[in-house]
Design a protein around this motif. Structure first.
Motif, mmCIF file in Angstrom:
data_model
loop_
_atom_site.group_PDB
_atom_site.id
_atom_site.type_symbol
_atom_site.label_atom_id
_atom_site.label_comp_id
_atom_site.label_asym_id
_atom_site.label_seq_id
_atom_site.Cartn_x
_atom_site.Cartn_y
_atom_site.Cartn_z
ATOM 1 N N ASP A 129 7.526 7.963 -10.388
ATOM 2 C CA ASP A 129 7.192 8.901 -9.361
ATOM 3 C C ASP A 129 6.217 8.684 -8.566
ATOM 4 O O ASP A 129 5.088 8.203 -8.668
ATOM 5 N N TYR A 155 2.285 12.924 0.846
ATOM 6 C CA TYR A 155 1.819 13.173 -0.625
ATOM 7 C C TYR A 155 2.280 14.029 -1.521
ATOM 8 O O TYR A 155 2.623 15.159 -0.682
ATOM 9 N N THR A 156 2.555 14.068 -2.851
ATOM 10 C CA THR A 156 2.807 15.298 -3.344
ATOM 11 C C THR A 156 1.778 15.815 -4.189
ATOM 12 O O THR A 156 2.074 17.037 -4.813
ATOM 13 N N ASN A 157 0.730 15.295 -4.707
ATOM 14 C CA ASN A 157 0.196 15.710 -5.573
ATOM 15 C C ASN A 157 -1.060 16.485 -4.895
ATOM 16 O O ASN A 157 -1.875 15.934 -4.318
ATOM 17 N N GLN A 188 3.716 9.389 -5.784
ATOM 18 C CA GLN A 188 3.100 10.354 -5.368
ATOM 19 C C GLN A 188 2.463 10.249 -3.979
ATOM 20 O O GLN A 188 2.278 10.948 -3.249
#
Lengths: 117, 118
Positions: free
Chosen positions: A1, A25-27, A3
């Motif tokens: 994953d 970014y995903t977080n 991030q």
């Protein structure tokens, strides 16, 4: 994953023009973002950073913009110089604001910038 | 003066061997790290030590064992090397942990150690 994502593996810009390097970014817990520059056969070196409480940070020719709603940041280099040719890594961490994050930086895969004469 | 130095810079070895990479920093930092950059250029944290104590241990095979004899040194020992261990390993250091005024969260990296397992 992954991030932290840098979707452009390479970018070519003419000397004197603006270079724009992007990072997503995903977080949503990330609250501190950094850019590192890396020359061949050397370790990454810190360039500029931004906290999530800001949307812009400037240092000479380098400016980092943060768009939290879009989970996107970008590094602008203007004017670009041949010596800027390097790989640029985006990195993010959790805990800058709350403390205790432990400097665990999550890096993107980098963008190779080439500044041509 | 090199702030973060790692040795060796290049290491070529056979599968199954045991090897070590050494790292030393002269910045007075109290936190040190090992990062791995694989063939896809993905730079990923492996371990972090603060004042000789392990504080970050990512999902790394237990063939990898870090050792910190003092705050200025963090060595990486790898047992039974496998082909997939081929990568560039970067040591880094920082002043304290993330957060806190005056701490940019900046890491200072060594030049990297390129490990090739044949």
């Amino acid at each position: 994953d992954q991030q932290v994502k840098q979707n452009s593996p390479s970018l070519s810009v003419q000397e004197g023009r603006i270079s724009i390097l992007n990072c997503d970014y995903t977080n949503s817990m990330f609250d501190y973002f950094l850019w590192y520059k890396k020359y061949p056969a050397e370790g990454p070196t810190f360039l500029i950073s931004i906290s999530s409480i800001k949307d812009k940070n400037e240092d000479g020719r380098f400016t980092v913009f943060l768009n939290k709603s879009a989970k996107h940041l970008s590094l602008h280099i203007v004017p670009s110089q041949p010596g800027d040719s390097a790989v640029y890594f985006c990195a993010a961490s959790v805990g800058r604001i709350l403390t205790g994050g432990g400097n665990k930086l999550t890096f993107g895969t980098g963008t190779q910038l080439k500044v041509e004469l | 003066d090199t702030a973060v130095s790692q040795t060796p810079k290049y290491l070529v070895t056979q599968m199954g061997n045991d090897k070590s990479i050494k790292c030393e920093q002269n910045l007075g930092h109290d936190t040190m790290y090992w990062y791995k950059q694989d063939s896809k250029k993905f730079l990923k944290i492996m371990f972090s030590y603060n004042n000789k104590e392990l504080i970050i241990n990512e999902t790394v095979p237990n063939r990898f064992s870090p050792k910190s004899p003092d705050k200025a040194h963090l060595n990486l020992h790898i047992n039974s090397l496998e082909l997939g261990d081929s990568a560039v390993y970067f040591c880094a250091s920082s002043l304290g942990l993330a957060g806190g005024l005056g701490n940019t969260g900046e890491l200072f990296f060594g030049e990297g150690s390129r490990l090739t397992v044949l």
